[in-house]
Design an enzyme around this catalytic site. Structure first.
Site, PDB file in Angstrom:
ATOM      1  N   HIS A 267      25.066  42.485 142.392  1.00  0.00           N
ATOM      2  CA  HIS A 267      24.825  41.460 143.189  1.00  0.00           C
ATOM      3  C   HIS A 267      23.486  41.613 143.862  1.00  0.00           C
ATOM      4  O   HIS A 267      22.306  41.358 143.607  1.00  0.00           O
ATOM      5  CB  HIS A 267      25.985  41.099 144.325  1.00  0.00           C
ATOM      6  CG  HIS A 267      25.965  39.847 145.150  1.00  0.00           C
ATOM      7  ND1 HIS A 267      24.789  39.008 144.783  1.00  0.00           N
ATOM      8  CD2 HIS A 267      26.781  39.277 145.971  1.00  0.00           C
ATOM      9  CE1 HIS A 267      25.190  37.998 145.894  1.00  0.00           C
ATOM     10  NE2 HIS A 267      26.372  37.990 146.327  1.00  0.00           N
ATOM     11  N   HIS A 306      21.038  34.681 134.304  1.00  0.00           N
ATOM     12  CA  HIS A 306      21.748  34.392 135.280  1.00  0.00           C
ATOM     13  C   HIS A 306      23.111  33.744 134.979  1.00  0.00           C
ATOM     14  O   HIS A 306      22.994  33.010 134.314  1.00  0.00           O
ATOM     15  CB  HIS A 306      21.046  33.609 136.336  1.00  0.00           C
ATOM     16  CG  HIS A 306      21.428  33.353 137.983  1.00  0.00           C
ATOM     17  ND1 HIS A 306      22.455  32.639 138.197  1.00  0.00           N
ATOM     18  CD2 HIS A 306      20.926  34.182 138.947  1.00  0.00           C
ATOM     19  CE1 HIS A 306      22.581  32.752 139.624  1.00  0.00           C
ATOM     20  NE2 HIS A 306      21.853  33.859 140.026  1.00  0.00           N
ATOM     21  N   ASP A 362      15.449  38.509 141.015  1.00  0.00           N
ATOM     22  CA  ASP A 362      15.333  39.677 141.291  1.00  0.00           C
ATOM     23  C   ASP A 362      14.220  40.375 140.393  1.00  0.00           C
ATOM     24  O   ASP A 362      13.898  41.282 140.761  1.00  0.00           O
ATOM     25  CB  ASP A 362      16.708  40.212 140.807  1.00  0.00           C
ATOM     26  CG  ASP A 362      17.709  39.924 141.707  1.00  0.00           C
ATOM     27  OD1 ASP A 362      17.725  39.972 142.747  1.00  0.00           O
ATOM     28  OD2 ASP A 362      18.846  39.371 141.098  1.00  0.00           O
TER      29      ASP A 362
END
Length: 428
Positions: A267, A306, A362
């Site tokens: 996460h 994702h 990210d």
């Protein structure tokens, strides 16, 4: 034709008609489907909640196929361009963009609550010099519940607003103190003349200068990153916030649990994994060989793909533009050229395109944080600061939703049936 679903139970031949609302059926309606009167009724089995809606929400809307992210209906691209973090936090929490007077009052209230109790400082000093900043962060947030017993009055609207202000104001101070502790530098007091992100940079990086002046590009970049991370629907940590909050515990305790969920490498630690991957590859010329390994199932392409987005993550597009501005100030991160090359190769390869594996938020955020002087251990903490606004908004929405009760998932028991206790001397 009515919006209903007709189910035939082949075990009994009975038919059931279930109402469909907002593209869903109520799981409890399945309990009507029984083999016998004493049967518990049908349940759904959905590990990791891949296809289960646990709530109704008006906060964040994601269209993963189209790559769209909306906060209260406003596109993330517009907020990143025109808004700042405190205004976006107000929007997420209260549902509308504030008028000038309301925004000024909101910003002043946050500024007036950035100080931490001296005992919290001592609490943080009790951690080892090499303690992980995220462990310190979530512990200190949980400890705040003992400083503000009025937070237990969760159904008092004024109390909820006060705790909201305290949390949004104090999480950057906790994060900065955790950072300073790990590098052995004295804590820096908040500067009320600076904005939210500028003050955070001051508390992180101020040295001996009489007054710290954050670089405007870096301050704005951090503010945009905070906007991008403020909320993201029912992810792991937000679900944790709602689940813990459903017990009617105070928001500090619930938020500590949400931060603990964010601590996990799947996460809040995903951008650190991207940096590790790039560092292990080593150079641009080795990227094709690495891509070949990934396609052969011998590695993972971190920062791509994702659970929700099946196209380019809209946050990643914004971060990519922000990265260019940041690197003009800090100098280029040598890993950036590798990242750009990896993205180019992957987006031209049918293996990744057909699987809808596009860069996510990210992929570039860690490069920016590293260029700004943050160690990788701080990355999840930098995620937790803005996500506090989203967590609180989701928590309050859950509290005021008449459909919600204390969270209590069902299970499918696969263990032994009843059996007798065996004396120790007779056990094999």
């Amino acid at each position: 034709m009515a919006d209903t679903l007709t189910i035939t139970d082949n075990r009994t031949g009975k038919q059931y008609e279930l109402p469909i609302e907002d593209g869903t059926i109520r799981a409890m309606d399945l309990r009507k489907i029984k083999v016998a009167d004493d049967d518990f009724g049908l349940m759904t089995y959905d590990p990791a909640f891949m296809n289960t809606a646990s709530c109704r929400s008006k906060i964040t809307d994601i269209d993963g196929d189209k790559g769209v992210l909306l906060y209260r209906g406003y596109p993330i691209e517009q907020l990143a361009e025109h808004s700042d973090f405190l205004e976006t936090a107000y929007l997420i929490l209260f549902g509308e963009l504030p008028q000038e007077k309301a925004l000024q009052q909101w910003s002043n209230e946050i500024t007036m609550h950035t100080m931490l109790h001296e005992n919290i400082k001592k609490f943080l000093e009790g951690f080892r010099y090499d303690a992980h900043p995220m462990g310190m962060f979530l512990s200190a947030v949980g400890a705040l519940s003992t400083f503000y017993p009025d937070a237990k009055d969760i159904f008092d609207e004024r109390s909820r607003r006060l705790q909201t202000i305290r949390l949004i104001a104090k999480v950057p101070s906790i994060a900065a103190y955790a950072f300073r502790h790990t590098i052995g530098r004295p804590y820096v007091l908040p500067d009320n003349e600076l904005g939210y992100s500028g003050n955070f940079l001051n508390m992180l990086f101020k040295m001996t200068e009489p007054r710290y002046k954050p670089h405007p590009v870096l301050e704005r970049a951090l503010d945009v990153l905070f906007i991008l991370h403020a909320d993201h629907e029912q992810n792991c940590s937000t679900s944790a916030m709602r689940n813990i909050g459903s017990s009617h515990v105070d928001p500090y305790s619930a938020l500590a649990g949400a931060a603990a969920a964010l601590y996990g490498p799947l996460h809040g630690g995903a951008n650190e994994a991207v940096l590790q991957m790039l560092q292990e590859i080593g150079s641009k010329d080795k990227i094709p060989a690495f891509i070949k390994q990934v396609k052969a199932g011998e590695g993972r392409l971190m920062g791509f793909g994702h659970r929700v987005y099946k196209s380019y993550d809209p946050r990643a597009k914004i971060i990519k533009r922000i990265a260019d501005l940041v690197f003009e100030v800090t100098g280029k991160n040598p890993l950036l050229e590798m990242a750009l090359e990896m993205e180019r190769i992957a987006l031209e390869d049918d293996y990744f395109v057909s699987r809808k594996l596009y860069p996510n938020v990210d992929f570039y955020s860690g490069l920016i944080y590293q260029a700004m002087g943050f160690p990788t251990e701080m990355f999840p903490v930098l995620f937790a600061i803005p996500r506090t606004a989203g967590w609180i908004a989701q928590w309050e929405e859950m509290l005021l939703d008449p459909d919600q009760k204390i969270a209590r998932p069902r299970q499918i028991y696969t263990g032994y049936g009843p059996r007798d206790y065996v004396a120790r001397e007779k056990r094999r």
